[in-house]
Design a protein around this motif. Sequence first.
Motif, short mmCIF file in Angstrom:
data_model
loop_
_atom_site.label_atom_id
_atom_site.label_comp_id
_atom_site.label_asym_id
_atom_site.label_seq_id
_atom_site.Cartn_x
_atom_site.Cartn_y
_atom_site.Cartn_z
N VAL A 24 23.67 -52.90 -54.51
CA VAL A 24 23.67 -52.09 -53.29
C VAL A 24 24.75 -52.58 -52.34
N THR A 29 25.42 -48.46 -45.75
CA THR A 29 24.51 -48.11 -46.83
C THR A 29 23.12 -48.65 -46.51
N ILE A 172 24.87 -48.50 -55.72
CA ILE A 172 24.72 -47.55 -54.62
C ILE A 172 25.75 -47.86 -53.55
N ILE A 191 25.75 -44.14 -57.76
CA ILE A 191 24.95 -43.36 -56.83
C ILE A 191 25.66 -43.34 -55.47
N PHE A 193 25.50 -42.71 -51.64
CA PHE A 193 24.58 -42.60 -50.51
C PHE A 193 25.27 -41.78 -49.42
N LEU A 214 16.18 -42.35 -53.02
CA LEU A 214 16.84 -43.28 -53.92
C LEU A 214 15.87 -43.91 -54.91
#
Length: 223
Positions: A24, A29, A172, A191, A193, A214
């Motif tokens: 992440v 984010t 992400i 992914i 965001f 998510l």
Amino acid sequence: MQKNLNKEASQTAQQYDSEFRVGVDFDNTIVCYDELFHRVALERNLISPDLPKSKNTVRDFLRRCGNEDAWTEMQGYVYGERMAEAVMFPDALDFFIASHQNGISAFIISHKTRHPYAGPEYDLHNAAHQWLDSQGFFNTERTGLTQDRIFFELTKEEKLQRIGSCRCSCFIDDLPEFLAEPDFPKGVKKILFDPHQAYCSCEQFTRVESWRDLFSIVEEMRR
């Protein structure tokens, strides 16, 4: 909300690979800076109060006015001196808690310089670590996060390498250009965001608008 997330995830937790790893990004984010940048810009009389409370809107306005230097210095000030005032995107912490409780390993991997490009030499890495601690991310029993799962890399290239070395199953990030990097580790699911719906037409990546969404998407990728 947390109770619902855990219940939803635990129903199928045993079906999945326990080595599934989620990487992440940090800035924009996990952390939302919209109101903070707007507040600081107002304090410095750089914008009018009616300008929308959006980090990117403040940035674009200052650039149009020829205040790029003011924007650069403000970033260091916000990420350093004022970092404690930044807020978390809704449900971000719940995502880490639910992931940990259901066998998903999480890592925070970000591109962040140690000191600002302009202005006082705040330690931006330390400020970010303190923010994570204050928000409960280092409650390891709940989140599974420890200091050795947090990486603030000095360059974009090092961030890409870290995603690979951590063997992330998915990553992400809020920047489509980063996810589209030619050197992005192969096999890592991407992914995007997009909480402000800035990339609605982007079909290159899995796009999500909230941390609540998510979790279900990561669980689906884990099947």
